[in-house]
Design a protein around this motif. Structure first.
Motif, PDB file in Angstrom:
ATOM      1  N   ASN A 113      -6.952  -6.489   2.993  1.00 22.53           N
ATOM      2  CA  ASN A 113      -7.633  -7.319   1.995  1.00 22.53           C
ATOM      3  C   ASN A 113      -8.859  -6.617   1.436  1.00 22.53           C
ATOM      4  O   ASN A 113      -9.094  -6.611   0.225  1.00 22.53           O
ATOM      5  N   LYS A 116      -7.477  -3.036  -0.179  1.00 19.27           N
ATOM      6  CA  LYS A 116      -6.347  -3.089  -1.106  1.00 19.27           C
ATOM      7  C   LYS A 116      -5.296  -2.032  -0.785  1.00 19.27           C
ATOM      8  O   LYS A 116      -4.627  -1.496  -1.679  1.00 19.27           O
ATOM      9  N   ASN A 277      -0.933 -10.994  -3.423  1.00 15.17           N
ATOM     10  CA  ASN A 277      -0.359  -9.690  -3.138  1.00 15.17           C
ATOM     11  C   ASN A 277      -0.051  -9.687  -1.642  1.00 15.17           C
ATOM     12  O   ASN A 277      -0.952  -9.562  -0.818  1.00 15.17           O
ATOM     13  N   GLU A 280      -1.018  -6.554   0.443  1.00 15.66           N
ATOM     14  CA  GLU A 280      -2.451  -6.385   0.670  1.00 15.66           C
ATOM     15  C   GLU A 280      -3.085  -7.593   1.349  1.00 15.66           C
ATOM     16  O   GLU A 280      -4.296  -7.614   1.578  1.00 15.66           O
ATOM     17  N   ARG A 282      -3.757 -10.476   0.211  1.00 15.15           N
ATOM     18  CA  ARG A 282      -4.866 -10.834  -0.678  1.00 15.15           C
ATOM     19  C   ARG A 282      -4.433 -11.903  -1.665  1.00 15.15           C
ATOM     20  O   ARG A 282      -3.416 -11.776  -2.327  1.00 15.15           O
ATOM     21  N   PRO A 299      -4.040  -5.197  -9.696  1.00 10.89           N
ATOM     22  CA  PRO A 299      -4.596  -4.727  -8.431  1.00 10.89           C
ATOM     23  C   PRO A 299      -5.217  -3.345  -8.595  1.00 10.89           C
ATOM     24  O   PRO A 299      -4.605  -2.436  -9.150  1.00 10.89           O
TER      25      PRO A 299
END
Length: 313
Positions: A113, A116, A277, A280, A282, A299
């Motif tokens: 997170n 990335k 995502n 990731e 996230r 991203p």
């Protein structure tokens, strides 16, 4: 008999006087409504870090039970971890209790997170040397940023089956602003108790504990494919705020989470969409500015060859 009843009433009034607020005759409410009218409300609300929600409601109100429901594989844990990172970055103490994943898996998702980078490559040890240096540098920067603001992201991983009371007994001693349990059906059950009763009990304890500790308690739960919380409607009934989403092949391909707010006590109840995502770990805003202005954020992976040169989060 009358004397006994009178003494009982007197004892009850004396012991509970501090719990009673009066408006009008014999009022003791002035300090309360003065605080409500003039007091600083920023400390009463904890931002989620997601503009889509925060620009309307400010964040999550302290003392509330916040439930997050998603179907299997939808991204409940990713959303919870993103919220924890966002809140810790803003100076809040967040305790996340993973009942399914290991401590290393959770750490891998935090690193993904913040940096990335792909969580699977992090956990499996497949990062390049350059990526490892970049990830370590970013994590140190993020930790310093949290510490400067007084925030922290705490993982409490129980090593035995625990009940909701067991969890809160440990968490209360840490005095956090937010506690996240991932997820409720993995908590130990009381003997001879139907699951729907057990989950209703868990939600009730979560709500009372949040009020008593002036914090936000977040419970993750599973939902059916029609968006209803599995096994227990009482979870939603006890919640002050509830986000529910159902992911399918199409939404996963698009990288979106369509959120329905099934409960929003004292806040604006509206549906909204977030980006996700999965690699990731996230969850992020799809929009900037007003509620109806959407702008997809690509991203920012950075050039892996030059990652070590990055100096800011």
């Amino acid at each position: 008999e009358n004397l006994t009843q009178g003494l009982a009433r007197l004892a009850g009034n004396r012991s509970n006087e501090h719990l009673i607020t009066r408006f009008g005759k014999d009022s003791n409410a002035r300090d309360l409504y003065e605080e409500v009218i003039y007091g600083d409300k920023q400390e009463d609300v904890i931002p989620t870090g997601l503009l889509t929600f925060d620009e309307v409601n400010g964040g999550v109100i302290r003392g509330s039970l916040f439930t997050i429901g998603g179907n299997s594989g939808a991204g409940k844990s990713q959303l919870a971890s993103s919220l924890a990172v966002n809140m810790a970055s803003r100076g809040y103490v967040v305790v996340l209790v993973p009942l399914e994943m290991s401590e290393k898996e959770m750490a891998g998702r935090i690193i993904a997170n913040v940096t990335k980078l792909d969580s699977r490559r992090i956990i499996l040890g497949k990062l390049t040397e350059n990526e490892k240096d970049y990830a370590f540098k970013k994590m140190r920067q993020w930790e310093k940023r949290c510490a400067k603001r007084g925030g922290s992201y705490v993982i409490y991983k129980p090593d035995t089956d625990v009940t909701i009371q067991d969890v809160y007994a440990v968490v209360d001693a840490m005095n956090p602003d937010v506690c996240i349990i991932d997820y409720v059906t993995l908590l130990a059950e009381e003997a001879n108790t139907d699951q729907w009763k057990q989950l209703g009990h868990v939600a009730r304890i979560g709500k009372i504990n949040a009020e008593n500790n002036n914090r936000v308690n977040i419970l993750l739960c599973q939902v059916n494919d029609d968006g209803t919380i599995r096994y227990s409607r009482a979870i939603n009934e006890h919640s002050s705020l509830s986000w529910v989403f159902v992911a399918n092949a199409e939404t996963k391909e698009q990288g979106i989470l369509p959120i329905e707010q099934t409960k929003a006590r004292n806040q604006d109840q509206f549906p909204f969409t977030l980006g996700i995502n999965y690699a990731e770990s996230r969850v992020y805003d799809l929009k900037e500015g007003g509620r109806n202005e959407y702008k997809v954020r690509e991203p920012d992976l950075g050039g892996v060859q030059n990652l070590a040169a990055e100096s800011d989060i």
